[in-house]
Design a protein around this motif. Sequence first.
Motif, mmCIF file in Angstrom:
data_model
loop_
_atom_site.group_PDB
_atom_site.id
_atom_site.type_symbol
_atom_site.label_atom_id
_atom_site.label_comp_id
_atom_site.label_asym_id
_atom_site.label_seq_id
_atom_site.Cartn_x
_atom_site.Cartn_y
_atom_site.Cartn_z
ATOM 1 N N PRO A 62 11.964 8.700 -8.843
ATOM 2 C CA PRO A 62 11.592 7.294 -9.014
ATOM 3 C C PRO A 62 11.755 6.501 -7.727
ATOM 4 C CG PRO A 62 12.959 8.029 -10.832
ATOM 5 C CD PRO A 62 12.992 9.121 -9.802
ATOM 6 N N ARG A 63 10.829 5.623 -7.466
ATOM 7 C CA ARG A 63 10.899 4.788 -6.269
ATOM 8 C C ARG A 63 11.943 3.703 -6.441
ATOM 9 N NH1 ARG A 63 4.615 3.669 -4.476
ATOM 10 N NH2 ARG A 63 3.973 5.834 -4.246
ATOM 11 N N ARG A 64 12.550 3.353 -5.343
ATOM 12 C CA ARG A 64 13.521 2.259 -5.329
ATOM 13 C C ARG A 64 12.830 0.979 -4.883
ATOM 14 N NH1 ARG A 64 17.856 4.139 -8.182
ATOM 15 N NH2 ARG A 64 18.437 6.230 -7.482
ATOM 16 N N GLY A 65 13.421 -0.140 -5.227
ATOM 17 C CA GLY A 65 12.899 -1.420 -4.771
ATOM 18 C C GLY A 65 11.923 -2.024 -5.757
ATOM 19 N N SER A 66 11.266 -3.093 -5.324
ATOM 20 C CA SER A 66 10.359 -3.834 -6.190
ATOM 21 C C SER A 66 9.078 -3.036 -6.457
ATOM 22 C CB SER A 66 9.999 -5.177 -5.545
ATOM 23 O OG SER A 66 11.156 -5.948 -5.317
ATOM 24 N N PRO A 67 8.519 -3.156 -7.665
ATOM 25 C CA PRO A 67 7.265 -2.453 -7.973
ATOM 26 C C PRO A 67 6.127 -2.953 -7.094
ATOM 27 C CG PRO A 67 8.330 -3.266 -9.969
ATOM 28 C CD PRO A 67 9.044 -3.898 -8.816
ATOM 29 N N SER A 68 5.196 -2.051 -6.819
ATOM 30 C CA SER A 68 3.989 -2.409 -6.089
ATOM 31 C C SER A 68 2.842 -2.462 -7.078
ATOM 32 C CB SER A 68 3.689 -1.366 -5.004
ATOM 33 O OG SER A 68 2.430 -1.596 -4.421
ATOM 34 N N PHE A 69 2.040 -3.534 -7.023
ATOM 35 C CA PHE A 69 0.954 -3.690 -7.974
ATOM 36 C C PHE A 69 -0.413 -3.747 -7.302
ATOM 37 C CE2 PHE A 69 4.610 -5.522 -10.268
ATOM 38 C CZ PHE A 69 4.568 -4.733 -11.401
ATOM 39 N N ALA A 70 -0.496 -3.517 -5.996
ATOM 40 C CA ALA A 70 -1.772 -3.580 -5.286
ATOM 41 C C ALA A 70 -1.839 -2.455 -4.261
ATOM 42 C CB ALA A 70 -1.939 -4.928 -4.591
ATOM 43 N N PRO A 71 -3.019 -1.871 -4.061
ATOM 44 C CA PRO A 71 -3.173 -0.818 -3.057
ATOM 45 C C PRO A 71 -3.014 -1.369 -1.648
ATOM 46 C CG PRO A 71 -5.299 -1.429 -3.997
ATOM 47 C CD PRO A 71 -4.266 -2.145 -4.795
ATOM 48 N N ASP A 72 -2.567 -0.523 -0.744
ATOM 49 C CA ASP A 72 -2.317 -0.919 0.635
ATOM 50 C C ASP A 72 -3.394 -0.313 1.529
ATOM 51 O OD1 ASP A 72 -1.246 -1.843 2.976
ATOM 52 O OD2 ASP A 72 0.329 -0.315 3.095
ATOM 53 N N VAL A 73 -4.569 -0.940 1.555
ATOM 54 C CA VAL A 73 -5.690 -0.487 2.373
ATOM 55 C C VAL A 73 -6.388 -1.708 2.983
ATOM 56 C CG1 VAL A 73 -6.095 1.649 1.076
ATOM 57 C CG2 VAL A 73 -7.210 -0.453 0.355
ATOM 58 N N ASP A 74 -7.456 -1.460 3.745
ATOM 59 C CA ASP A 74 -8.171 -2.533 4.436
ATOM 60 C C ASP A 74 -9.217 -3.162 3.517
ATOM 61 O OD1 ASP A 74 -9.447 -4.226 6.177
ATOM 62 O OD2 ASP A 74 -10.539 -2.639 7.230
ATOM 63 N N PHE A 75 -8.964 -4.385 3.068
ATOM 64 C CA PHE A 75 -9.898 -5.096 2.204
ATOM 65 C C PHE A 75 -10.628 -6.195 2.973
ATOM 66 C CE2 PHE A 75 -7.070 -3.290 -1.050
ATOM 67 C CZ PHE A 75 -8.019 -2.727 -1.891
ATOM 68 N N SER A 76 -10.905 -5.968 4.240
ATOM 69 C CA SER A 76 -11.650 -6.950 5.019
ATOM 70 C C SER A 76 -13.010 -7.210 4.359
ATOM 71 C CB SER A 76 -11.846 -6.463 6.453
ATOM 72 O OG SER A 76 -12.497 -5.214 6.481
ATOM 73 N N SER A 77 -13.455 -8.455 4.407
ATOM 74 C CA SER A 77 -14.677 -8.982 3.796
ATOM 75 C C SER A 77 -14.527 -9.242 2.298
ATOM 76 C CB SER A 77 -15.888 -8.055 4.018
ATOM 77 O OG SER A 77 -16.151 -7.908 5.390
ATOM 78 N N TRP A 78 -13.407 -8.845 1.713
ATOM 79 C CA TRP A 78 -13.160 -9.097 0.288
ATOM 80 C C TRP A 78 -12.074 -10.150 0.120
ATOM 81 C CZ3 TRP A 78 -16.110 -6.838 -3.445
ATOM 82 C CH2 TRP A 78 -16.820 -5.682 -3.108
ATOM 83 N N THR A 79 -12.187 -10.933 -0.946
ATOM 84 C CA THR A 79 -11.087 -11.784 -1.390
ATOM 85 C C THR A 79 -10.405 -11.062 -2.542
ATOM 86 O OG1 THR A 79 -12.268 -13.807 -0.786
ATOM 87 C CG2 THR A 79 -10.456 -14.030 -2.355
ATOM 88 N N THR A 80 -9.098 -10.872 -2.442
ATOM 89 C CA THR A 80 -8.384 -10.084 -3.444
ATOM 90 C C THR A 80 -7.261 -10.901 -4.089
ATOM 91 O OG1 THR A 80 -6.787 -9.185 -1.849
ATOM 92 C CG2 THR A 80 -8.846 -7.974 -2.149
ATOM 93 N N SER A 81 -6.910 -10.507 -5.300
ATOM 94 C CA SER A 81 -5.796 -11.128 -6.006
ATOM 95 C C SER A 81 -5.260 -10.138 -7.020
ATOM 96 C CB SER A 81 -6.223 -12.427 -6.697
ATOM 97 O OG SER A 81 -7.226 -12.172 -7.664
ATOM 98 N N THR A 82 -4.004 -10.340 -7.435
ATOM 99 C CA THR A 82 -3.358 -9.455 -8.400
ATOM 100 C C THR A 82 -2.780 -10.276 -9.539
ATOM 101 O OG1 THR A 82 -2.790 -7.843 -6.675
ATOM 102 C CG2 THR A 82 -1.554 -7.725 -8.733
ATOM 103 N N GLU A 83 -3.071 -9.850 -10.755
ATOM 104 C CA GLU A 83 -2.516 -10.476 -11.953
ATOM 105 C C GLU A 83 -1.630 -9.454 -12.662
ATOM 106 O OE1 GLU A 83 -3.885 -12.178 -16.355
ATOM 107 O OE2 GLU A 83 -5.386 -11.386 -14.942
ATOM 108 N N THR A 84 -0.326 -9.664 -12.616
ATOM 109 C CA THR A 84 0.602 -8.762 -13.288
ATOM 110 C C THR A 84 0.685 -9.124 -14.765
ATOM 111 O OG1 THR A 84 1.886 -8.552 -11.247
ATOM 112 C CG2 THR A 84 2.938 -7.824 -13.282
#
Length: 231
Positions: A62-84
């Motif tokens: 199991p990973r330690r620390g806070s959960p991650s809810f978004a991918p970590d890649v290059d989203f240039s030209s896109w507007t992104t948002s996350t709804e948990t």
Amino acid sequence: MSEWKKRCAEEWSLQGASMPDPPDWKCVYDAKPLGRNLLKNPSPQGVGKDIPPPEHDLCEVPRRGSPSFAPDVDFSSWTTSTETLPYDSSGIPAGAVVCQLPRYSWFTMEQVVDLKAEGLWEELLDDFQPEILIQDWYKTNRLHKSIFELHVKLLGADKSTVISEHSANPTEDRSAYSHTWKEVSYVFSGYGPGVRYVHFQHRLKNQYLNGFYETLSSDSSVMVRPTKTSA
């Protein structure tokens, strides 16, 4: 007819389309606004529909620390948002002890295409009303019955007036394992005059449970085709 206007007419077989002067037909020809994908960075997650989607490695520790809810890649030209999303405890019997529940989130990507900036002209959009083809692909999985949503709007010059729109929310068969790309597509036609922008948005459902499990998308596309259709 000027040389560049003639080239445009021949290149895209625009019989019956109004082609007034201006625009600058050499610029239109160089821009090639018809028959190409007008979205920028259409596959930001680095995968393609012509290659089998990658398998997801299960987390042994199991990973330690806070959960991650978004991918970590290059989203240039896109507007992104996350709804948990809130935890879903439905279906858990009363009195049952649960050590951990999966946490879901919607990851939203959106982009606005300026049709005139891409080389299209008002008379073509208003009178000829060429087909506007929307295509998107996502990787099927068993994270949830609803893992993908597509919302597309054709907007007027003020970027807010909705002239036509389409939404898709496919459901997944979680009883069987599937590891493929699924296409979602739609063709706008006979949509009426005034369209100047295309607002493209899709939402991908991700899950966190001792690790990040994402829904992948690929080859998102907005393409204007030199085909006239009737309302």
